[in-house]
Design an enzyme around this catalytic site. Sequence first.
Site, PDB file in Angstrom:
ATOM      1  N   ASP A 103       0.854  -1.117  -0.078  1.00 52.12           N
ATOM      2  CA  ASP A 103       0.165  -0.030  -0.046  1.00 52.12           C
ATOM      3  C   ASP A 103       1.015   1.232  -0.114  1.00 52.12           C
ATOM      4  OD1 ASP A 103      -2.323   1.757   0.276  1.00 52.12           O
ATOM      5  OD2 ASP A 103      -3.223   0.235   1.579  1.00 52.12           O
ATOM      6  N   ASP A 205      -3.065   4.549  -2.628  1.00 52.34           N
ATOM      7  CA  ASP A 205      -3.998   5.034  -1.672  1.00 52.34           C
ATOM      8  C   ASP A 205      -4.557   6.494  -2.359  1.00 52.34           C
ATOM      9  OD1 ASP A 205      -4.966   5.174   1.203  1.00 52.34           O
ATOM     10  OD2 ASP A 205      -4.093   7.234   1.012  1.00 52.34           O
ATOM     11  N   GLU A 247      -6.696   3.427  -5.457  1.00 52.42           N
ATOM     12  CA  GLU A 247      -7.958   3.749  -5.019  1.00 52.42           C
ATOM     13  C   GLU A 247      -8.516   5.046  -5.193  1.00 52.42           C
ATOM     14  OE1 GLU A 247      -9.482   4.281  -0.305  1.00 52.42           O
ATOM     15  OE2 GLU A 247      -7.699   5.385  -0.995  1.00 52.42           O
ATOM     16  N   HIS A 321     -10.358  -1.998   5.030  1.00 51.44           N
ATOM     17  CA  HIS A 321     -10.004  -1.414   6.388  1.00 51.44           C
ATOM     18  C   HIS A 321     -10.889  -0.224   6.555  1.00 51.44           C
ATOM     19  CE1 HIS A 321      -7.637   0.694   3.470  1.00 51.44           C
ATOM     20  NE2 HIS A 321      -7.253   1.608   4.739  1.00 51.44           N
ATOM     21  N   ASP A 322     -11.576   0.301   5.433  1.00 58.82           N
ATOM     22  CA  ASP A 322     -12.332   1.377   5.605  1.00 58.82           C
ATOM     23  C   ASP A 322     -13.964   1.434   5.858  1.00 58.82           C
ATOM     24  OD1 ASP A 322     -10.033   3.230   5.573  1.00 58.82           O
ATOM     25  OD2 ASP A 322     -10.255   3.209   3.386  1.00 58.82           O
TER      26      ASP A 322
HETATM   27  C1  GLC Z   1      -7.351   6.116   2.163  1.00 55.04           C
HETATM   28  C2  GLC Z   1      -7.163   4.752   2.944  1.00 55.04           C
HETATM   29  C3  GLC Z   1      -7.680   5.360   4.570  1.00 55.04           C
HETATM   30  C4  GLC Z   1      -7.034   6.747   4.656  1.00 55.04           C
HETATM   31  C5  GLC Z   1      -6.958   7.528   3.676  1.00 55.04           C
HETATM   32  C6  GLC Z   1      -6.074   8.708   4.005  1.00 55.04           C
HETATM   33  O1  GLC Z   1      -8.976   6.053   1.888  1.00 55.04           O
HETATM   34  O2  GLC Z   1      -7.756   3.717   2.569  1.00 55.04           O
HETATM   35  O3  GLC Z   1      -7.475   4.328   5.461  1.00 55.04           O
HETATM   36  O4  GLC Z   1      -7.519   7.129   6.113  1.00 55.04           O
HETATM   37  O5  GLC Z   1      -6.813   7.152   2.476  1.00 55.04           O
HETATM   38  O6  GLC Z   1      -4.855   8.173   3.614  1.00 55.04           O
END
Ligand code: GLC
Length: 556
Positions: A103, A205, A247, A321-322
């Site tokens: 990641d 990310d 993402e 995880h979110d």
């Molecule tokens: C992404 C991650 C999340 C994080 C955010 C800021 O959405 O999945 O967990 O808080 O980015 O890095």
Amino acid sequence: MTGAGQDVPWWQKAVGYQIYPRSFQDSNGDGIGDIPGIIARLDHLADLGVGFVWLSPVYASPQVDMGYDISDYRAIDPAYGTLDDMDRLIVEAGARGIRIVMDLVVNHCSDRHDWFLKAVADPSAPEHDYFIWRDPGPDGGPPTDARSVFGGPAWTLVPELGRYYFHQFAPGQPDLDWQNPDLRAAIHEMMNWWLDRGIGGFRLDVIDLIGKDPDASVFAEGPDLHPFLREMHDAAFRGRDTLTVGETWSVTPETALLYCGRDRDELDMVFQFEHVTAFHHPERGKWDPLPFDLPVFKRALFLWQEALRDDGWNALFLSNHDLPRQVSRYGDDGEWRVRSAKALATAIHLLRGTPFVYQGEEIGMTNTRFTDPDEFRDIEAIGHWAEARARGEELEDFLTGVNANGRDNARTPMQWSDAPNGGFTTGRPWIGVNPNHAEINVAADRADPDGVVAHYRRLIGLRRDRRIVSHGQFVAHAEGHPQVMAYARELDGERLSVVVNLCAQPVSFRVPKGLEVEGESLSANVTPRTQVRGTLGLAPYEAFAVMGPGGESGPG
Ligand code: GLC
Ligand code: CA
């Protein structure tokens, strides 16, 4: 039709498994999961048959946002281990046919990163220009009214400098200035450093934010996003056999191919969130979720199957995880827990794309129940509680939202056995273990030949072994049906028909013509079926897949 041949990228036949290292396995009793713990559990993943791991951040970090705030991209956080442990993980996983996809958070870093420390200490240092600085607005306040994702303004003043820096997330997560070519070069160099260590690729990310124009309040999919991604591809991915997945909360079916179209040379695939955000309240967002609605859910997933039909590639997931635990969100975490966990897996894994399993999903782990704000560990929940409290909101109302959609639901430790703390740690876990670990755990599930793990193992094997699963064309059926999700996959005269009752009530389902098939049972969570035709009586959460002759070019 694309990719029907044998020679396809490895990640088109593989299933990914996301590890949230803090909560996977603790090896030294400090209550925090770590890399040696992951290595000790690799056989679980090998037995499931996954082809790669998406490893949430293990880099050095003050853990303001649980590692999504990196203070040194080339070091492992001591809580998680050492660089040697990381190298060992790459080798040990590789020996089991599993690649490690790291990641990578490059939209922002930590305010403890050397770059930021130098940037603040000396405005003439080159690192100062790695960040986004603006003078105060006319009233002396922040330059714009942009809000941070975790609450509060997206600008923080550094009094010594008299200037504000921009942070889309927490103040401890300053955004990097991608307009600066030196910053981009430093990132590319670091990415190559990791790729040369033998990792399998990157999950990038919030990568749709890097082309932002904060002065114009344009954040996602900004004007420079695609040039930056193309440059990154040239500098780091070209000629390598990696997997890259971005993402992208803001991607739409209209913009998806800009990232992952075959002539784009940017990313292999992106995570889209349409099936997630479809259930967020139009104004109050995730904290006031709308009830699950199957036609809405199907519309989102099917739309994406169609959009990337001839080009691009889907990343398939319900959990990460979110997000809340999928069996609690989309299934039934009570009476039908096991069966609905398998039904959801069937529905997702037989679509076209690369499925991602989030740790614990493969045993049907559920949301937990928070009763006190002291139990939250997530900066997002803590920040929103502070804001809600200031607004005079009742704790009970707030807890309803957090229990439904808070990120800590996914972050409670992996439940390995009925031992204290689910076998996750011998110490005091950094976040409470779900009390249901006595019943829901890997050992108990594995002991059952009809457990959830066995069902996942089979689905993962189908993708590896059957071309119709990895590369068959997707055909939607019964789109408006309120209870049943049904679709076919077709390839070389064969048809794979997938039927899933996503409700706790039985239903009688009239099979549409294009879904009819007779042949081999590939997957079932009630009893194997070999015929899909006529009117079928489906049990609660019954799911099955049957393959036989059919499809456009077939005899049927
Ligand atoms: C992404 C991650 C999340 C994080 C955010 C800021 O959405 O999945 O967990 O808080 O980015 O890095
Ligand atoms: Ca530990």
